[in-house]
Design a protein around this motif. Structure first.
Motif, PDB file in Angstrom:
ATOM      1  N   LEU A 176       0.808  -1.231   0.000  1.00 32.00           N
ATOM      2  CA  LEU A 176       0.000   0.000   0.000  1.00 32.00           C
ATOM      3  C   LEU A 176       0.833   1.269   0.000  1.00 32.00           C
ATOM      4  O   LEU A 176       0.295   2.365  -0.034  1.00 32.00           O
ATOM      5  N   GLY A 177       2.137   1.133   0.081  1.00 29.58           N
ATOM      6  CA  GLY A 177       2.994   2.323   0.054  1.00 29.58           C
ATOM      7  C   GLY A 177       3.091   3.033   1.399  1.00 29.58           C
ATOM      8  O   GLY A 177       3.346   4.238   1.445  1.00 29.58           O
ATOM      9  N   LEU A 178       2.922   2.300   2.489  1.00 26.63           N
ATOM     10  CA  LEU A 178       3.092   2.911   3.818  1.00 26.63           C
ATOM     11  C   LEU A 178       4.561   3.276   4.004  1.00 26.63           C
ATOM     12  O   LEU A 178       5.452   2.550   3.567  1.00 26.63           O
ATOM     13  N   TYR A 179       4.806   4.384   4.701  1.00 21.45           N
ATOM     14  CA  TYR A 179       6.184   4.750   5.047  1.00 21.45           C
ATOM     15  C   TYR A 179       6.578   4.058   6.349  1.00 21.45           C
ATOM     16  O   TYR A 179       7.613   3.438   6.455  1.00 21.45           O
ATOM     17  N   ASN A 180       5.730   4.207   7.344  1.00 20.59           N
ATOM     18  CA  ASN A 180       6.067   3.673   8.669  1.00 20.59           C
ATOM     19  C   ASN A 180       5.022   2.656   9.137  1.00 20.59           C
ATOM     20  O   ASN A 180       3.815   2.894   8.982  1.00 20.59           O
ATOM     21  N   PHE A 181       5.509   1.568   9.729  1.00 23.64           N
ATOM     22  CA  PHE A 181       4.639   0.533  10.307  1.00 23.64           C
ATOM     23  C   PHE A 181       4.968   0.459  11.793  1.00 23.64           C
ATOM     24  O   PHE A 181       6.065   0.053  12.174  1.00 23.64           O
ATOM     25  N   THR A 182       4.038   0.907  12.632  1.00 26.96           N
ATOM     26  CA  THR A 182       4.221   0.824  14.091  1.00 26.96           C
ATOM     27  C   THR A 182       3.316  -0.267  14.654  1.00 26.96           C
ATOM     28  O   THR A 182       2.115  -0.281  14.392  1.00 26.96           O
ATOM     29  N   PHE A 183       3.929  -1.167  15.440  1.00 23.82           N
ATOM     30  CA  PHE A 183       3.121  -2.180  16.135  1.00 23.82           C
ATOM     31  C   PHE A 183       3.233  -1.969  17.639  1.00 23.82           C
ATOM     32  O   PHE A 183       4.153  -1.289  18.119  1.00 23.82           O
ATOM     33  N   HIS A 184       2.288  -2.515  18.373  1.00 27.04           N
ATOM     34  CA  HIS A 184       2.323  -2.419  19.839  1.00 27.04           C
ATOM     35  C   HIS A 184       3.171  -3.541  20.422  1.00 27.04           C
ATOM     36  O   HIS A 184       2.931  -4.719  20.138  1.00 27.04           O
ATOM     37  N   TRP A 185       4.132  -3.157  21.240  1.00 28.85           N
ATOM     38  CA  TRP A 185       4.983  -4.132  21.941  1.00 28.85           C
ATOM     39  C   TRP A 185       4.120  -5.181  22.655  1.00 28.85           C
ATOM     40  O   TRP A 185       4.408  -6.372  22.642  1.00 28.85           O
ATOM     41  N   GLU A 186       3.007  -4.719  23.267  1.00 35.62           N
ATOM     42  CA  GLU A 186       2.170  -5.599  24.101  1.00 35.62           C
ATOM     43  C   GLU A 186       1.436  -6.669  23.283  1.00 35.62           C
ATOM     44  O   GLU A 186       0.933  -7.643  23.834  1.00 35.62           O
TER      45      GLU A 186
END
Ligand code: DX5
Ligand code: ZN
Length: 217
Positions: free
Chosen positions: A81-91
Motif C-alpha cells: 500500500l505504500g506505507l512509510y512507517n509501520f508501528t506495532f504495539h509491543w504488548e
C-alpha cells in the motif's frame, strides 16, 4: 522541524479526499492511520481498501499505527500500500525481534508503540538500535479525544536519554491528547513527532494549517 502527524481518526470520513487536500501544502507532516481490530482495542477503524485510496490522495508519508493483535499477520499484505512507517504495539507481540526483522525488509521505517503502563526499559538496547520510531501512548489506545496522561512526559525524557546514551536518532512520537496546551512541554521533553487527531480536525473552520503551527509553537 517537529513532525506533525494528523490522525485521520478525527477527520470527516465522508470527505476524506477534501481533508487530505487541506493538508497538502504542509511541510513535515505525516498522515497518521490508526488501524484497530476490535480485539487489541475495543474500537474498529479501517483497513487496506481505505488506505489504498488515501495513498492516491496524498503525497505525505503514511504512518500506520496498528492497534491490533497479531500485527505480524498484516506485515506482508499491507506492504503493497505504500506505507512509510509501520508501528506495532509491543504488548501485542511475542516474537519482537522476528517481527522487527520482517518489517525492516518491507517498510522504510519501523516503529514500536508502548501503552501508558508499558515502561521504556522493556525494549532492550539492541532493539532500540534497529527501530526508527518509538510511539509513546499518552492515552489508553482506542479512541480520539481523550486527555493527555502526564506520566508520558517522563517516558519521553527517558527515551531522549536512551537516544543520547546509544547515539541513536529514532523518532520519539507522542500520541493522544496532544494540543497547543501541552505540545511545548512534550517537545521539550524530547518528542520529535506529535500525533494530533481532534486538535487538528475538530477546528471549526478547517484551518488545519493554523492548528499545526500552534503545535509547533
Ligand atoms: C488513539 C489513537 C490516536 C488518536 C489520537 O488510540 O492512537 O492516534 O487519533 O486522538 P487525539 O489526538 O484526539 O487524542
Ligand atoms: Zn495513533
Amino acid at each position: 522541524m517537529t513532525i506533525i502527524s494528523p490522525s485521520i481518526l478525527s477527520a470527516n470520513f465522508m470527505q476524506l479526499g477534501a481533508e487530505l487536500e487541506n493538508l497538502k501544502p504542509e511541510k513535515d507532516v505525516w498522515i497518521h492511520l490508526d488501524v484497530m481490530d476490535g480485539h487489541f482495542v475495543p474500537n474498529l477503524t479501517f483497513g487496506p481498501t481505505v488506505i489504498k485510496n488515501i495513498k492516491k490522495h496524498t503525497e505525505h508519508k503514511l504512518d500506520a499505527h496498528f492497534m491490533v493483535n497479531n500485527p505480524e499477520d498484516h506485515a506482508l499484505w499491507f506492504s503493497e500500500l505504500g506505507l512509510y512507517n509501520f508501528t506495532f504495539h509491543w504488548e501485542a507481540v511475542t516474537h519482537h525481534d522476528s517481527l522487527i526483522q520482517k518489517l525492516k525488509a518491507l517498510y522504510p521505517s519501523v516503529g514500536v508503540s508502548l501503552n501508558p503502563s508499558t515502561p521504556t526499559t522493556i525494549i532492550p538496547d539492541y532493539l532500540y538500535k534497529q527501530i526508527n520510531l518509538v510511539l509513546v501512548m499518552s492515552v489508553n489506545p482506542g479512541f480520539g479525544g481523550q486527555s493527555f496522561i502526564e506520566g508520558a512526559l517522563e517516558k519521553i525524557h527517558e527515551l531522549d536519554q536512551i537516544k543520547k546514551r546509544l547515539n541513536l536518532d529514532f523518532e520519539i512520537q507522542v500520541d493522544g491528547g496532544v494540543s497547543d496546551k501541552n505540545a511545548q512541554k512534550i517537545i521539550k521533553a524530547g518528542a520529535t513527532n506529535l500525533v494530533a487527531g481532534s486538535f487538528v480536525f475538530n477546528e471549526p473552520n478547517s484551518n488545519y494549517s493554523g492548528q499545526i503551527k500552534k503545535l509547533r509553537g
